[in-house]
Design a protein around this motif. Sequence first.
Motif, PDB file in Angstrom:
ATOM      1  N   GLN A 170       0.816  -1.209   0.000  1.00 25.57           N
ATOM      2  CA  GLN A 170       0.000   0.000   0.000  1.00 25.57           C
ATOM      3  C   GLN A 170       0.853   1.263   0.000  1.00 25.57           C
ATOM      4  O   GLN A 170       0.553   2.226  -0.718  1.00 25.57           O
ATOM      5  CB  GLN A 170      -0.929  -0.012   1.224  1.00 25.57           C
ATOM      6  N   LYS A 199       2.352   1.604  -3.433  1.00 23.55           N
ATOM      7  CA  LYS A 199       1.304   1.996  -4.375  1.00 23.55           C
ATOM      8  C   LYS A 199       0.942   3.478  -4.201  1.00 23.55           C
ATOM      9  O   LYS A 199       0.707   4.194  -5.181  1.00 23.55           O
ATOM     10  CB  LYS A 199       0.070   1.119  -4.152  1.00 23.55           C
ATOM     11  N   LYS A 200       0.880   3.934  -2.952  1.00 24.44           N
ATOM     12  CA  LYS A 200       0.597   5.348  -2.720  1.00 24.44           C
ATOM     13  C   LYS A 200       1.647   6.248  -3.366  1.00 24.44           C
ATOM     14  O   LYS A 200       1.327   7.262  -4.006  1.00 24.44           O
ATOM     15  CB  LYS A 200       0.533   5.619  -1.217  1.00 24.44           C
ATOM     16  N   ASP A 212       1.216   6.047  -7.115  1.00 29.96           N
ATOM     17  CA  ASP A 212       0.035   6.830  -7.511  1.00 29.96           C
ATOM     18  C   ASP A 212       0.315   8.340  -7.427  1.00 29.96           C
ATOM     19  O   ASP A 212      -0.151   9.123  -8.265  1.00 29.96           O
ATOM     20  CB  ASP A 212      -1.152   6.466  -6.614  1.00 29.96           C
ATOM     21  N   TYR A 213       1.102   8.690  -6.410  1.00 27.56           N
ATOM     22  CA  TYR A 213       1.469  10.105  -6.277  1.00 27.56           C
ATOM     23  C   TYR A 213       2.302  10.553  -7.465  1.00 27.56           C
ATOM     24  O   TYR A 213       2.069  11.636  -8.040  1.00 27.56           O
ATOM     25  CB  TYR A 213       2.228  10.315  -4.966  1.00 27.56           C
ATOM     26  N   VAL A 226       2.357   9.171 -10.451  1.00 31.84           N
ATOM     27  CA  VAL A 226       1.511   9.178 -11.653  1.00 31.84           C
ATOM     28  C   VAL A 226       0.620  10.402 -11.687  1.00 31.84           C
ATOM     29  O   VAL A 226       0.463  11.076 -12.728  1.00 31.84           O
ATOM     30  CB  VAL A 226       0.673   7.883 -11.702  1.00 31.84           C
ATOM     31  N   GLU A 227       0.012  10.716 -10.520  1.00 31.17           N
ATOM     32  CA  GLU A 227      -0.846  11.904 -10.460  1.00 31.17           C
ATOM     33  C   GLU A 227      -0.042  13.181 -10.682  1.00 31.17           C
ATOM     34  O   GLU A 227      -0.508  14.132 -11.341  1.00 31.17           O
ATOM     35  CB  GLU A 227      -1.534  11.951  -9.091  1.00 31.17           C
ATOM     36  N   ASN A 267       0.607  13.311 -14.408  1.00 30.88           N
ATOM     37  CA  ASN A 267      -0.623  13.680 -15.122  1.00 30.88           C
ATOM     38  C   ASN A 267      -0.964  15.157 -14.917  1.00 30.88           C
ATOM     39  O   ASN A 267      -1.387  15.855 -15.851  1.00 30.88           O
ATOM     40  CB  ASN A 267      -1.781  12.811 -14.644  1.00 30.88           C
TER      41      ASN A 267
END
Length: 281
Positions: free
Chosen positions: A212, A215-216, A219-220, A222-223, A226
């Motif tokens: 987790q 993944k956080k 994701d951070y 990737v965000e 983006n």
Amino acid sequence: MLSAFRSGALKSVIQGHGAFKVLAVVPSRQGHSISKQERIETWDYVNSVYFGPERDMKNFPNPTQPAKHEPVRLGIVPQSWFDFMYPKTGVTGPYVFGGGLALWMMSKEIMVVDHYFWEIPSFWIMVYILCNHQKVGPQLTKWVAEKYEARKHVQFTRPINMMKDAEKANIAKLDRLIEETETIKHVHQAKKEGVEFQLEAAYRQRLQTAYQEVKKRLDYEVEKANTKRRFEQDHMVNWIVNSVTKSITPQQEKESIQLFQMDYLQLWSCKSIEADLSLGC
């Protein structure tokens, strides 16, 4: 011998408290309670001595108490005495011997006939009559047998049954303890597996936590990428629009508006013609 006096065993025998006990098998122990295991060892030792290989059980068997008395004559004289004298003296020999013995004892004043003498024959005559009477004898025998059985139950049967019940309870308790000791390996295995399950759960939980957290972070990133790309796109679009808007002159804007109006009028006329044709058809 002194241990017997100290322990009070001789005093209890003299006073009639119980039967004879084994003396000098185990020395007297003042202030020390004998355990059950010591009693068992003492009992085994006494049995090994009393029933040892030197004991002649054939010629000297264990004394037993018969359930009933031996056959008697005249109410009190054993039948075996008459059987012993029959081959030598005949049928009347025992009676003659008894009468002659009584006369000889009275002549020598060994058996004195006084006022209290007649209590002896009268007592035995009454005993004979009571025991051999058709109604009184069986009832008296039954009453004595009931008293004997009640006394036997109180002094012998009930204590033995109580001891047997107590020992059965102890045996059941010990069997239960033995079963518990035999199942300890299964309990150990279950506890070991439980600890292994806890370790496995903690390991999986830590893996899930690491997953987790990674993944956080991903994701951070990737965000973040983006957001950066979206910001760049918006900025580029705004820059291009602003640049194009600034590059358009008023004359070009007027011409483009007129051109748009002409295109709109042409489109409207075409649609109206198509509508008329469709109605005509």
